[in-house]
Design a protein around this motif. Structure first.
Motif, short mmCIF file in Angstrom:
data_model
loop_
_atom_site.label_atom_id
_atom_site.label_comp_id
_atom_site.label_asym_id
_atom_site.label_seq_id
_atom_site.Cartn_x
_atom_site.Cartn_y
_atom_site.Cartn_z
N GLY A 28 34.88 53.09 38.38
CA GLY A 28 36.26 52.65 38.52
C GLY A 28 36.37 51.17 38.86
N SER A 29 35.32 50.42 38.57
CA SER A 29 35.35 48.99 38.87
C SER A 29 35.34 48.17 37.59
N ALA A 30 35.90 46.99 37.69
CA ALA A 30 35.93 46.09 36.55
C ALA A 30 35.57 44.70 37.02
N ARG A 31 35.16 43.85 36.09
CA ARG A 31 34.91 42.46 36.46
C ARG A 31 36.25 41.79 36.72
N CYS A 32 36.34 41.19 37.88
CA CYS A 32 37.60 40.61 38.33
C CYS A 32 38.07 39.52 37.38
N ILE A 33 39.36 39.56 37.06
CA ILE A 33 39.91 38.52 36.17
C ILE A 33 40.50 37.36 36.96
N PHE A 34 40.42 37.46 38.28
CA PHE A 34 41.00 36.41 39.11
C PHE A 34 39.95 35.39 39.58
N HIS A 35 38.71 35.72 39.48
CA HIS A 35 37.66 34.76 39.79
C HIS A 35 36.50 35.00 38.83
N GLY A 36 35.57 34.07 38.74
CA GLY A 36 34.44 34.23 37.85
C GLY A 36 33.51 35.30 38.38
N TYR A 52 37.05 43.11 45.82
CA TYR A 52 36.34 43.02 47.10
C TYR A 52 35.60 41.71 47.25
N ALA A 53 35.62 40.88 46.20
CA ALA A 53 34.98 39.57 46.30
C ALA A 53 35.99 38.48 46.67
N CYS A 54 37.12 38.43 45.95
CA CYS A 54 38.07 37.34 46.19
C CYS A 54 39.36 37.83 46.86
N GLY A 55 39.51 39.13 46.99
CA GLY A 55 40.67 39.65 47.70
C GLY A 55 41.92 39.80 46.86
N ALA A 56 41.80 39.59 45.55
CA ALA A 56 42.96 39.77 44.67
C ALA A 56 43.45 41.21 44.78
N HIS A 57 44.75 41.34 44.84
CA HIS A 57 45.33 42.66 45.08
C HIS A 57 46.69 42.70 44.41
N GLY A 58 47.00 43.79 43.72
CA GLY A 58 48.31 43.87 43.11
C GLY A 58 48.47 45.14 42.31
N ASP A 59 49.56 45.20 41.56
CA ASP A 59 49.82 46.40 40.77
C ASP A 59 49.67 46.09 39.27
N VAL A 60 50.06 47.06 38.48
CA VAL A 60 49.84 46.96 37.04
C VAL A 60 50.55 45.75 36.44
N THR A 61 51.70 45.41 37.00
CA THR A 61 52.44 44.25 36.48
C THR A 61 51.70 42.95 36.80
#
Ligand SMILES: [Zn+2]
Length: 94
Positions: A28-36, A52-61
């Protein structure tokens, strides 16, 4: 106005991720699109994501907005179009 909560209810985050080509592994994990991200640090839950690396958090939108470089409103419109949701622009029942 768009109803982000309605979209969140109607479009599963994993469903949208899959449709938009974000690879979610069997954990259920993906490579984060908010940081490299070299390793999948972003956990995709049904209704939100959290990196869990950069703390990006949000919903589907938020995810859709980031993936396509859209504003949140534009992302909501895209989700409505792609997932056949038509009622979010209806005036709220008061
Ligand atoms: Zn991240």
């Amino acid at each position: 106005m768009n109803n982000f909560a309605q979209i969140r209810q109607l479009v599963g985050l994993r469903q949208a991720a899959g449709m938009y080509g974000l690879e979610v592994n069997r954990f259920g994990s993906a490579r984060c699109i908010f940081h490299g991200d070299n390793n999948p640090s972003m956990k995709i839950y049904d209704d939100h994501y959290h990196c869990y690396a950069c703390g990006a958090h949000g919903d589907v939108t938020d995810l859709t907005a980031q993936m396509f470089g859209l504003s949140k409103t534009e992302a909501a419109d895209k989700l409505c179009a792609d997932f056949g949701i038509s009622s979010t622009r209806s005036p709220p029942a008061v």
